[in-house]
Design a protein around this motif. Structure first.
Motif: not given
Length: 290
Positions: A154-161, A186-194, A198-208
């Motif tokens: 979760x702490x890793x600076x991740x790739x966006x491009x 609503x999606x599969x549990x294989x996407x729990x980790x990302x 994704x929530x961190x991007x919402x926060x960076x964008x100032x969105x709920x």
């Protein structure tokens, strides 16, 4: 707030039973909440895409009476929006160019350590990473409650491009969900980790952030996830009833005996009337015999 859900397959092959489970689960959740159900084709990774798959997926959804609201959004039409956001973050210092290779990161332990964060590198042969200063280490899932995530990841600076010029999934999915006013994913549990990323991007964008409901993954008898990569067979467009009944039973909503063999429209109507997320399996992986 009006409920907006979505189903967002990648066009890497025809729909199989596992993807039908995700489609049915997201559809029933949206309909039970008197909301809209959107379909988005996530075609931002051309090397993995199979020609004709997008149209085939839409034909299958239609054959199963999973009718979407509005038009189809294709991610390849959103490249300008993704790039504009990246440019904003590069200018503000929220993102940076990184020239580290996968091999270098693997040799250093497997997690990116921010090597290029303050190096002010050029774009030549570089990926773009977003700075994560306030990692999201937990989130609340509608079915599973509080889910704690791996702190180091979760702490890793991740790739966006990517260095090959392709936009990363985490960026595209968040920008598109915001653009389409999606309120719940609503999606599969294989996407729990990302989800934390994704929530961190919402926060960076100032969105709920949206709310999340992760459905169990369908596994084959060998315990492997049903996927296009594992050559899961396509579901039958000409006889959709058996797969629809199996998908609803897999999701904890087995139809009553008197409805066995009914048209899929009837099965879905019953599903909408009786849908409760609390009935979903508590496991994140379930073996299916279908």
């Amino acid at each position: 707030m009006h409920y907006v859900g979505r189903f967002a397959p990648s066009p890497s092959g025809p729909l199989h039973f596992g993807s039908l489970v995700a489609a049915v689960g997201s559809y029933l959740q949206a309909q039970a909440n008197h909301g809209s159900w959107l379909v988005r084709i996530e075609d931002i990774d051309p090397p993995r895409e199979v020609a004709g798959s997008a149209d085939a997926i839409l034909r299958t959804l239609d054959a199963y009476s999973l009718h979407w609201d509005g038009g189809i959004l294709y991610q390849h039409t959103r490249h300008d929006a993704y790039q504009a956001q990246i440019e904003d973050w590069l200018k503000s210092g929220e993102a940076y160019y990184c020239q580290c290779t996968r091999r270098q990161i693997k040799d250093a332990g497997g997690l990116y350590a921010g090597t290029c964060r303050e190096r002010q590198l050029s774009s030549n042969g570089a990926s773009v990473r977003v700075k994560i200063d306030n990692p999201v280490v937990e989130f609340t899932d509608i079915k599973h409650g509080l889910i704690k995530l791996d702190l180091s990841m979760a702490s890793e600076d991740f790739i966006i491009k990517r260095r090959d010029g392709l936009f990363a999934y985490n960026l595209a999915v968040v920008l598109d969900d915001i653009y389409q006013n999606v309120t719940q994913v609503v999606r599969g549990a294989d996407l729990i980790e990302p989800t934390g990323r994704q929530v961190s991007l919402y926060q960076k964008l100032g969105k709920t952030p949206v709310s999340y409901l992760h459905l169990p993954l369908a596994l084959n008898a060998d315990g492997n996830k049903l996927s296009k990569q594992n050559h899961a067979p396509a579901i039958d467009n000409n006889n959709p009833g058996p797969a629809m009944e199996a998908a609803m039973a897999f999701l904890g909503h087995a139809i009553p005996q008197e409805l066995h063999g009914a048209p899929v429209e009837t099965l879905l109507a019953w599903g909408v009337e009786n849908w409760q997320s609390s009935k979903l399996p508590s496991e994140t992986e379930v073996i299916t015999a279908f």
